[in-house]
Design a protein around this motif. Structure first.
Motif, PDB file in Angstrom:
ATOM      1  N   HIS A 171       0.841  -1.200   0.000  1.00  0.00           N
ATOM      2  CA  HIS A 171       0.000   0.000   0.000  1.00  0.00           C
ATOM      3  C   HIS A 171       0.874   1.247   0.000  1.00  0.00           C
ATOM      4  CE1 HIS A 171      -2.326  -3.331   1.714  1.00  0.00           C
ATOM      5  NE2 HIS A 171      -3.330  -2.796   1.053  1.00  0.00           N
ATOM      6  N   PHE A 172       0.407   2.261  -0.702  1.00  0.00           N
ATOM      7  CA  PHE A 172       1.202   3.481  -0.879  1.00  0.00           C
ATOM      8  C   PHE A 172       0.348   4.715  -0.583  1.00  0.00           C
ATOM      9  CE2 PHE A 172       5.115   1.928  -2.914  1.00  0.00           C
ATOM     10  CZ  PHE A 172       4.760   0.615  -3.170  1.00  0.00           C
ATOM     11  N   GLU A 173       1.039   5.736  -0.014  1.00  0.00           N
ATOM     12  CA  GLU A 173       0.382   7.003   0.281  1.00  0.00           C
ATOM     13  C   GLU A 173       0.918   8.073  -0.664  1.00  0.00           C
ATOM     14  OE1 GLU A 173      -0.302   7.519   4.895  1.00  0.00           O
ATOM     15  OE2 GLU A 173       1.802   7.045   4.463  1.00  0.00           O
ATOM     16  N   VAL A 226       3.980  13.156  -3.801  1.00  0.00           N
ATOM     17  CA  VAL A 226       4.258  14.211  -4.775  1.00  0.00           C
ATOM     18  C   VAL A 226       3.385  13.968  -6.002  1.00  0.00           C
ATOM     19  CG1 VAL A 226       6.018  15.222  -6.306  1.00  0.00           C
ATOM     20  CG2 VAL A 226       6.671  14.448  -4.014  1.00  0.00           C
ATOM     21  N   HIS A 267       6.460   3.011 -14.966  1.00  0.00           N
ATOM     22  CA  HIS A 267       6.336   2.497 -13.591  1.00  0.00           C
ATOM     23  C   HIS A 267       7.704   2.124 -13.046  1.00  0.00           C
ATOM     24  CE1 HIS A 267       6.180  -0.972 -10.806  1.00  0.00           C
ATOM     25  NE2 HIS A 267       5.005  -0.528 -10.408  1.00  0.00           N
ATOM     26  N   LEU A 282       9.533   1.067  -8.984  1.00  0.00           N
ATOM     27  CA  LEU A 282       9.591   1.060  -7.521  1.00  0.00           C
ATOM     28  C   LEU A 282      10.989   1.543  -7.140  1.00  0.00           C
ATOM     29  CD1 LEU A 282       7.754  -2.294  -6.769  1.00  0.00           C
ATOM     30  CD2 LEU A 282       6.930   0.015  -6.282  1.00  0.00           C
ATOM     31  N   VAL A 314      12.471  13.189  -1.177  1.00  0.00           N
ATOM     32  CA  VAL A 314      11.159  13.797  -1.448  1.00  0.00           C
ATOM     33  C   VAL A 314      11.329  15.272  -1.808  1.00  0.00           C
ATOM     34  CG1 VAL A 314       8.951  14.464  -0.401  1.00  0.00           C
ATOM     35  CG2 VAL A 314       9.848  12.148  -0.060  1.00  0.00           C
ATOM     36  N   ARG A 374       2.960  10.800 -10.380  1.00  0.00           N
ATOM     37  CA  ARG A 374       2.609  10.508  -8.982  1.00  0.00           C
ATOM     38  C   ARG A 374       3.796   9.815  -8.335  1.00  0.00           C
ATOM     39  NH1 ARG A 374      -2.666   6.844  -9.725  1.00  0.00           N
ATOM     40  NH2 ARG A 374      -2.235   6.243  -7.560  1.00  0.00           N
ATOM     41  N   VAL A 375       4.162  10.268  -7.165  1.00  0.00           N
ATOM     42  CA  VAL A 375       5.133   9.561  -6.339  1.00  0.00           C
ATOM     43  C   VAL A 375       4.427   9.237  -5.033  1.00  0.00           C
ATOM     44  CG1 VAL A 375       7.348   9.667  -5.160  1.00  0.00           C
ATOM     45  CG2 VAL A 375       7.070  10.758  -7.396  1.00  0.00           C
ATOM     46  N   GLU A 376       4.419   7.952  -4.664  1.00  0.00           N
ATOM     47  CA  GLU A 376       3.735   7.528  -3.446  1.00  0.00           C
ATOM     48  C   GLU A 376       4.704   6.726  -2.588  1.00  0.00           C
ATOM     49  OE1 GLU A 376      -0.147   5.909  -4.124  1.00  0.00           O
ATOM     50  OE2 GLU A 376      -0.714   7.594  -5.404  1.00  0.00           O
ATOM     51  N   ARG A 377       4.491   6.780  -1.275  1.00  0.00           N
ATOM     52  CA  ARG A 377       5.404   6.120  -0.334  1.00  0.00           C
ATOM     53  C   ARG A 377       4.784   4.844   0.212  1.00  0.00           C
ATOM     54  NH1 ARG A 377       8.860   9.228   4.321  1.00  0.00           N
ATOM     55  NH2 ARG A 377      10.254   7.483   4.801  1.00  0.00           N
ATOM     56  N   CYS A 378       5.593   3.787   0.244  1.00  0.00           N
ATOM     57  CA  CYS A 378       5.101   2.487   0.685  1.00  0.00           C
ATOM     58  C   CYS A 378       4.861   2.492   2.199  1.00  0.00           C
ATOM     59  CB  CYS A 378       6.117   1.410   0.310  1.00  0.00           C
ATOM     60  SG  CYS A 378       5.537  -0.267   0.661  1.00  0.00           S
ATOM     61  N   MET A 379       3.688   2.018   2.604  1.00  0.00           N
ATOM     62  CA  MET A 379       3.346   1.983   4.028  1.00  0.00           C
ATOM     63  C   MET A 379       4.047   0.817   4.733  1.00  0.00           C
ATOM     64  SD  MET A 379      -0.673   2.991   3.427  1.00  0.00           S
ATOM     65  CE  MET A 379      -1.117   3.491   5.089  1.00  0.00           C
ATOM     66  N   GLU A 380       4.301  -0.265   4.031  1.00  0.00           N
ATOM     67  CA  GLU A 380       4.954  -1.432   4.642  1.00  0.00           C
ATOM     68  C   GLU A 380       6.486  -1.296   4.630  1.00  0.00           C
ATOM     69  OE1 GLU A 380       2.589  -1.693   2.235  1.00  0.00           O
ATOM     70  OE2 GLU A 380       0.919  -2.742   3.213  1.00  0.00           O
ATOM     71  N   ARG A 381       7.031  -0.588   3.647  1.00  0.00           N
ATOM     72  CA  ARG A 381       8.489  -0.411   3.504  1.00  0.00           C
ATOM     73  C   ARG A 381       8.749   1.060   3.213  1.00  0.00           C
ATOM     74  NH1 ARG A 381      10.722  -3.047  -1.135  1.00  0.00           N
ATOM     75  NH2 ARG A 381       8.670  -2.946  -2.130  1.00  0.00           N
ATOM     76  N   CYS A 434      10.707   2.693   0.313  1.00  0.00           N
ATOM     77  CA  CYS A 434      10.312   2.382  -1.064  1.00  0.00           C
ATOM     78  C   CYS A 434       9.242   3.358  -1.540  1.00  0.00           C
ATOM     79  CB  CYS A 434       9.795   0.947  -1.152  1.00  0.00           C
ATOM     80  SG  CYS A 434       9.292   0.467  -2.822  1.00  0.00           S
ATOM     81  N   PHE A 435       9.425   3.876  -2.750  1.00  0.00           N
ATOM     82  CA  PHE A 435       8.491   4.824  -3.344  1.00  0.00           C
ATOM     83  C   PHE A 435       8.041   4.300  -4.703  1.00  0.00           C
ATOM     84  CE2 PHE A 435      10.884   7.147  -0.266  1.00  0.00           C
ATOM     85  CZ  PHE A 435      10.047   8.138   0.223  1.00  0.00           C
ATOM     86  N   LEU A 436       6.776   4.518  -4.999  1.00  0.00           N
ATOM     87  CA  LEU A 436       6.201   4.149  -6.296  1.00  0.00           C
ATOM     88  C   LEU A 436       6.201   5.378  -7.191  1.00  0.00           C
ATOM     89  CD1 LEU A 436       4.463   2.334  -8.199  1.00  0.00           C
ATOM     90  CD2 LEU A 436       2.454   3.106  -6.878  1.00  0.00           C
ATOM     91  N   LEU A 482       4.894   6.725 -10.809  1.00  0.00           N
ATOM     92  CA  LEU A 482       4.011   6.497 -11.952  1.00  0.00           C
ATOM     93  C   LEU A 482       3.991   7.774 -12.779  1.00  0.00           C
ATOM     94  CD1 LEU A 482       0.936   4.876 -10.113  1.00  0.00           C
ATOM     95  CD2 LEU A 482       2.624   3.667 -11.524  1.00  0.00           C
TER      96      LEU A 482
END
Lengths: 98, 98
Positions: free
Chosen positions: A91-93, A96, B5, B7, B19, B39-46, B49-51, B53
């Motif tokens: 899951h991601f939050e 940016v 895409h 990670l 960031v 979009r840059v999103e941050r992993c809640m479990e790790r 790690c950033f996603l 897209l």
């Protein structure tokens, strides 16, 4: 809002069947409380790999609501047998945007 | 439209700096022809790690246009030193939405 993310490695040769099953099964997840949107995209470099992005209002809408629902069992039956290996779901939050 | 895409595994302890650098550098990619969204999103479990897209009108807008531009050198200098290992970047085409 949070994003559920998985890279789905589909058994080679079963890609079209997977897509058809996803087209039918998406109504299950879309009916779950807190569901916002779903995207399934196909990898251009590795055509057996699919990107799953599901937006939820809150993390718990996925981890507790959807996964604890009767619909999740139907989702599993419809889709999980296409994956090898079984995907890592994270899951991601949002951080940016542009 | 296609989705770039990746990670991004950021060196632990450098997440906030990454960031901030991404916030500054996003204007570079956003100015590139064919850019649609980032979009840059941050992993809640790790949390390291950033996603990433990035949506582009066409694959070549990323692989030839952006990567062949002078701006890409600025993007590299701003961001690539945060990653370990260096990310796998792949492209995806929309298949199913809900």
């Amino acid at each position: 809002m949070i994003t559920e993310h998985a890279l789905l490695d589909v058994i080679p040769g079963r890609e079209q069947e997977f897509v058809e099953s996803m087209e039918r099964a998406k109504a299950i997840v879309a009916a779950s409380p807190g569901f916002v949107s779903l995207r399934v995209e196909r990898c251009m470099e590795r055509p057996s790999c699919f990107l799953l992005l599901v937006e939820w209002e809150r993390l718990e809408d996925h981890t507790e609501g959807f996964r604890g629902s009767p619909g999740y069992q139907d989702w599993r039956v419809a889709l999980h047998h296409f994956y090898d290996p079984f995907p890592v779901v994270e899951h991601f939050e949002p951080i940016v945007t542009a």
